[in-house]
Motif scaffolding. Structure first.
Motif, PDB file in Angstrom:
ATOM      1  N   ARG A 220     -11.284  -6.364   5.423  1.00  8.04           N
ATOM      2  CA  ARG A 220      -9.892  -6.796   5.300  1.00  8.04           C
ATOM      3  C   ARG A 220      -9.509  -7.044   3.920  1.00  8.04           C
ATOM      4  O   ARG A 220      -8.363  -6.861   3.514  1.00  8.04           O
ATOM      5  CB  ARG A 220      -9.573  -7.917   6.494  1.00  8.04           C
ATOM      6  CG  ARG A 220      -8.330  -8.240   6.562  1.00  8.04           C
ATOM      7  CD  ARG A 220      -8.257  -9.363   7.516  1.00  8.04           C
ATOM      8  NE  ARG A 220      -6.970  -9.976   7.780  1.00  8.04           N
ATOM      9  CZ  ARG A 220      -6.803 -11.165   6.882  1.00  8.04           C
ATOM     10  NH1 ARG A 220      -7.764 -11.581   5.845  1.00  8.04           N
ATOM     11  NH2 ARG A 220      -5.696 -11.790   6.839  1.00  8.04           N
ATOM     12  N   ALA A 221     -10.502  -7.884   3.370  1.00  3.05           N
ATOM     13  CA  ALA A 221     -10.242  -8.246   2.090  1.00  3.05           C
ATOM     14  C   ALA A 221      -9.866  -6.987   1.120  1.00  3.05           C
ATOM     15  O   ALA A 221      -9.039  -7.235   0.153  1.00  3.05           O
ATOM     16  CB  ALA A 221     -10.819  -9.391   1.487  1.00  3.05           C
ATOM     17  N   ALA A 222     -10.820  -6.159   1.255  1.00  5.66           N
ATOM     18  CA  ALA A 222     -10.684  -5.067   0.344  1.00  5.66           C
ATOM     19  C   ALA A 222      -9.447  -4.432   0.559  1.00  5.66           C
ATOM     20  O   ALA A 222      -8.703  -4.045  -0.632  1.00  5.66           O
ATOM     21  CB  ALA A 222     -11.829  -4.069   0.858  1.00  5.66           C
ATOM     22  N   VAL A 223      -8.786  -4.183   1.520  1.00  2.00           N
ATOM     23  CA  VAL A 223      -7.715  -3.593   1.949  1.00  2.00           C
ATOM     24  C   VAL A 223      -6.607  -4.242   1.120  1.00  2.00           C
ATOM     25  O   VAL A 223      -5.706  -3.804   0.460  1.00  2.00           O
ATOM     26  CB  VAL A 223      -7.350  -3.201   3.186  1.00  2.00           C
ATOM     27  CG1 VAL A 223      -5.925  -2.620   3.608  1.00  2.00           C
ATOM     28  CG2 VAL A 223      -8.403  -2.377   3.800  1.00  2.00           C
ATOM     29  N   ARG A 224      -6.516  -5.608   1.705  1.00  2.00           N
ATOM     30  CA  ARG A 224      -5.397  -6.423   1.036  1.00  2.00           C
ATOM     31  C   ARG A 224      -5.430  -6.666  -0.286  1.00  2.00           C
ATOM     32  O   ARG A 224      -4.219  -6.665  -1.130  1.00  2.00           O
ATOM     33  CB  ARG A 224      -5.487  -7.892   1.422  1.00  2.00           C
ATOM     34  CG  ARG A 224      -5.365  -8.127   2.949  1.00  2.00           C
ATOM     35  CD  ARG A 224      -5.575  -9.422   3.531  1.00  2.00           C
ATOM     36  NE  ARG A 224      -4.295 -10.436   3.000  1.00  2.00           N
ATOM     37  CZ  ARG A 224      -4.362 -11.565   2.473  1.00  2.00           C
ATOM     38  NH1 ARG A 224      -5.693 -12.371   2.906  1.00  2.00           N
ATOM     39  NH2 ARG A 224      -3.433 -12.232   2.115  1.00  2.00           N
ATOM     40  N   SER A 225      -6.626  -6.576  -1.231  1.00  2.00           N
ATOM     41  CA  SER A 225      -6.607  -6.551  -2.504  1.00  2.00           C
ATOM     42  C   SER A 225      -6.220  -5.205  -3.060  1.00  2.00           C
ATOM     43  O   SER A 225      -5.393  -5.424  -4.353  1.00  2.00           O
ATOM     44  CB  SER A 225      -8.162  -6.848  -2.886  1.00  2.00           C
ATOM     45  OG  SER A 225      -8.905  -5.794  -2.850  1.00  2.00           O
ATOM     46  N   GLU A 227      -3.852  -3.378  -1.688  1.00  2.00           N
ATOM     47  CA  GLU A 227      -2.295  -3.363  -1.407  1.00  2.00           C
ATOM     48  C   GLU A 227      -1.804  -4.062  -2.534  1.00  2.00           C
ATOM     49  O   GLU A 227      -0.715  -3.807  -3.160  1.00  2.00           O
ATOM     50  CB  GLU A 227      -2.132  -3.735  -0.193  1.00  2.00           C
ATOM     51  CG  GLU A 227      -2.511  -2.452   1.285  1.00  2.00           C
ATOM     52  CD  GLU A 227      -2.473  -3.255   2.276  1.00  2.00           C
ATOM     53  OE1 GLU A 227      -2.351  -2.305   3.340  1.00  2.00           O
ATOM     54  OE2 GLU A 227      -2.279  -4.528   2.346  1.00  2.00           O
ATOM     55  N   TYR A 228      -2.564  -5.344  -2.919  1.00  2.00           N
ATOM     56  CA  TYR A 228      -1.585  -6.120  -3.699  1.00  2.00           C
ATOM     57  C   TYR A 228      -1.732  -5.518  -5.013  1.00  2.00           C
ATOM     58  O   TYR A 228      -0.693  -5.392  -5.900  1.00  2.00           O
ATOM     59  CB  TYR A 228      -2.575  -7.546  -3.840  1.00  2.00           C
ATOM     60  CG  TYR A 228      -2.061  -8.417  -5.024  1.00  2.00           C
ATOM     61  CD1 TYR A 228      -1.015  -9.363  -4.712  1.00  2.00           C
ATOM     62  CD2 TYR A 228      -2.751  -8.339  -6.294  1.00  2.00           C
ATOM     63  CE1 TYR A 228      -0.732 -10.192  -5.800  1.00  2.00           C
ATOM     64  CE2 TYR A 228      -2.392  -9.362  -7.329  1.00  2.00           C
ATOM     65  CZ  TYR A 228      -1.347 -10.191  -7.062  1.00  2.00           C
ATOM     66  OH  TYR A 228      -0.999 -10.809  -7.898  1.00  2.00           O
ATOM     67  N   GLU A 229      -3.086  -4.973  -5.548  1.00  2.00           N
ATOM     68  CA  GLU A 229      -2.890  -4.469  -6.795  1.00  2.00           C
ATOM     69  C   GLU A 229      -2.195  -3.117  -7.101  1.00  2.00           C
ATOM     70  O   GLU A 229      -1.540  -2.868  -8.310  1.00  2.00           O
ATOM     71  CB  GLU A 229      -4.529  -4.078  -7.023  1.00  2.00           C
ATOM     72  CG  GLU A 229      -4.910  -3.704  -8.495  1.00  2.00           C
ATOM     73  CD  GLU A 229      -4.592  -4.660  -9.556  1.00  2.00           C
ATOM     74  OE1 GLU A 229      -4.594  -4.225 -10.688  1.00  2.00           O
ATOM     75  OE2 GLU A 229      -4.541  -5.767  -9.203  1.00  2.00           O
ATOM     76  N   GLN A 230      -1.749  -2.352  -6.118  1.00  2.00           N
ATOM     77  CA  GLN A 230      -0.982  -1.403  -6.260  1.00  2.00           C
ATOM     78  C   GLN A 230       0.287  -1.672  -6.503  1.00  2.00           C
ATOM     79  O   GLN A 230       0.896  -1.250  -7.493  1.00  2.00           O
ATOM     80  CB  GLN A 230      -0.893  -0.665  -4.872  1.00  2.00           C
ATOM     81  CG  GLN A 230      -1.970   0.541  -4.454  1.00  2.00           C
ATOM     82  CD  GLN A 230      -1.775   1.059  -3.061  1.00  2.00           C
ATOM     83  OE1 GLN A 230      -1.387   0.188  -2.136  1.00  2.00           O
ATOM     84  NE2 GLN A 230      -1.794   2.261  -3.028  1.00  2.00           N
ATOM     85  N   LYS A 231       0.779  -2.778  -5.917  1.00  2.00           N
ATOM     86  CA  LYS A 231       2.311  -3.277  -5.816  1.00  2.00           C
ATOM     87  C   LYS A 231       2.093  -4.019  -7.524  1.00  2.00           C
ATOM     88  O   LYS A 231       3.245  -3.644  -8.070  1.00  2.00           O
ATOM     89  CB  LYS A 231       2.436  -4.413  -5.016  1.00  2.00           C
ATOM     90  CG  LYS A 231       3.871  -5.054  -4.956  1.00  2.00           C
ATOM     91  CD  LYS A 231       3.986  -5.789  -3.851  1.00  2.00           C
ATOM     92  CE  LYS A 231       5.496  -6.636  -3.887  1.00  2.00           C
ATOM     93  NZ  LYS A 231       5.658  -7.436  -3.017  1.00  2.00           N
ATOM     94  N   ARG A 232       1.200  -4.773  -7.783  1.00  2.00           N
ATOM     95  CA  ARG A 232       1.259  -5.339  -9.215  1.00  2.00           C
ATOM     96  C   ARG A 232       1.028  -4.361 -10.432  1.00  2.00           C
ATOM     97  O   ARG A 232       2.131  -4.447 -11.173  1.00  2.00           O
ATOM     98  CB  ARG A 232      -0.132  -6.478  -9.128  1.00  2.00           C
ATOM     99  CG  ARG A 232       0.004  -7.150 -10.489  1.00  2.00           C
ATOM    100  CD  ARG A 232      -1.288  -7.653 -10.914  1.00  2.00           C
ATOM    101  NE  ARG A 232      -2.527  -6.893 -11.247  1.00  2.00           N
ATOM    102  CZ  ARG A 232      -2.558  -6.661 -12.457  1.00  2.00           C
ATOM    103  NH1 ARG A 232      -1.701  -6.823 -13.469  1.00  2.00           N
ATOM    104  NH2 ARG A 232      -3.494  -5.535 -12.995  1.00  2.00           N
TER     105      ARG A 232
END
Length: 477
Positions: A220-225, A227-232
């Motif tokens: 779950r943390a991998a997916v969230r990280s 998604e965040y990095e894509q956006k950043r």
């Protein structure tokens, strides 16, 4: 501008050996700090490492299961860096001659099979663990984990979305569990991953500048990280900025990543051959001996479930994602239960109860024989489906035989037609308007009357018998 996401993963899996990679200390999670240590794994001067053969066996086994070629002549190398959790100031790893190379794993995403390349799998020793005390403003080192054997699995940059990466990680985890080279307990740190992610304009062949994210301890943390990095990265690029090659630390509580350091390249580690260890020479006979120990793998078991049991692809994929779930399924079916019925219970109520209690598939407290007995009781009409759910929940609390739970809770289903007919007659006398509605062609009246009989029976009457006898009684009314 539209961007394409490019993701590569570096997955570290602790091997399930009895002892560490270069010494005889216990390879065991937990224990008081610095109690599973010796002069070798704590980096005392003058000590010499000795390679644990079982580590090589397990690495080859994992490599074969991931379709890799095995390096016949290999070596180990020193990876130099300074950090308090590494008492020698270098890590014994592998650089240019990893044990396994050029493999692949097939993943199923939205009904489409994608082949993800495995660049390499190499063996190395784990570092220790730093324990930070924010109140005392100190950090303490626990070297119990020093020398724990790892394999690092490095993918090609073939993943194109966080969802693909999640499916890949789940598929990889199941392969490691099936081959029994690792217990994959992420909560204990025995399966960890670093994410390398970059963006490039759609249609561009060259990769963008990648950033690596560390401190990821769950899928779950991998997916969230990701998604965040894509956006950043997209925001930086759209504002005309440049992505720096760097290592970032993922904070799962805050849902953000922060810069740790500039990303190193291989030359920064000053790799050179480990002078205290002999080369690793692997024969064809050794490889074949290990190949014979590889069990039925997830994709093979998935095909068997579809071909032999007629299960839908989705059911087969979910069941085989965990070896322990698949083993539980096989044992229950082998006892005589219908495969689709067992699948429904495992994917439905049992999965929900496990999730609610934050348990793993291997934590099911009752045996396949108990589930088979519960299914048999439903099929012969001794208990209703709704009552069976109550029995199942009770089996999680007190794993005794279903018959005893049914008797203790008074959940036996009433199937005596004489008793049920008396209930029906009482209900019809009290609901003359509903009888009239049924006669007038209002089908909903039938459902209402069934519900009234179930209420009178306190949910114990057999629904099939109620429907049959009620319809007969209404047609005669």
């Amino acid at each position: 501008m539209k961007y394409e996401t490019v993701i590569g993963l570096e997955v570290h899996a602790e091997l399930k050996t009895n002892t560490k990679i270069y010494c005889g200390c216990k390879n065991e999670f937990g224990g008081e700090p610095n109690t599973h240590t010796c002069p070798i794994c704590s980096g005392m001067p003058g000590t010499l490492p000795v390679l644990n053969k079982r580590v090589v066996d397990y690495a080859i086994k994992a490599g074969l299961a991931m379709n890799c070629s095995i390096t016949k002549y290999g070596k180990q190398d020193r990876k130099n860096y300074f950090y308090p959790d590494l008492p020698k100031a270098y890590q014994i790893s592998q650089f240019d001659l990893p044990l396994c190379q050029h493999g692949y794993i097939d993943i199923l995403v939205d009904g489409v099979t994608r082949r993800i390349g495995i660049t390499r799998i190499h063996i190395e020793e784990d570092a220790g663990k730093l324990v930070h005390d924010d109140y005392g403003n100190t950090s303490m080192a626990d070297y119990n984990r020093c020398g724990v054997p790892l394999i690092e699995i490095v993918t090609e940059p073939d993943l194109r979305s966080p969802e693909e990466a999640r499916v890949f990680l789940e598929t990889l985890k199941s392969i490691l569990e099936y081959t029994e080279v690792s217990d994959c307990k992420m909560q204990e740190g025995s399966l960890r991953c670093d994410v390398n992610l970059s963006l490039r304009p759609e249609g561009q062949k060259e990769y963008g500048t990648r950033c690596e994210m560390k401190n990821i301890n769950s899928f779950r943390a991998a997916v969230r990280s990701m998604e965040y990095e894509q956006k950043r990265q997209a925001e930086v690029l759209n504002d005309g900025g440049v992505i720096d090659q760097e290592t970032r630390r993922w904070d799962d509580v805050k849902g953000i990543s922060t810069v740790m350091r500039t990303k190193e390249d291989a030359q920064d580690y000053r790799y050179f051959p480990e002078p205290d260890l002999l080369p690793i020479i692997i024969s064809d006979e050794w490889i074949e001996e290990i190949r014979q120990t590889i069990p039925e793998l997830p994709d093979q078991r998935r095909s068997r479930y579809v071909d032999s049991y007629g299960l839908p692809e989705y059911d087969a994929f979910i069941l085989t994602s965990s070896k322990k779930t698949a083993d539980f399924f096989d044992e229950t079916v082998n006892l005589g239960a219908a495969p689709k019925t067992v699948s429904n219970w495992l994917m439905g109520d049992i999965a929900k109860l496990l999730n609610d209690r934050e348990l793993e598939a291997g934590d099911i407290p009752f045996s396949p024989a108990h589930l088979k007995a519960l299914i048999a009781l439903i099929e012969k009409g001794a208990i209703s489906n709704s009552a069976a759910k109550k029995v199942l929940a009770e089996m999680f609390t007190k794993p005794e035989e279903p018959e005893k739970i049914i008797e203790r809770l008074g959940l036996s289903q009433v199937s005596d037609e004489g008793v049920i007919l008396q209930m029906i007659q009482d209900v019809l006398l009290q609901n003359a308007q509903s009888v009239a509605d049924y006669k007038a062609g209002k089908d909903k009246a039938m459902g209402y009357l069934v519900g009234q009989v179930m209420r009178v029976s306190r949910g114990k009457a057999n629904p099939q018998i109620i429907n049959k006898l009620l319809k007969e009684a209404l047609d005669k009314a």
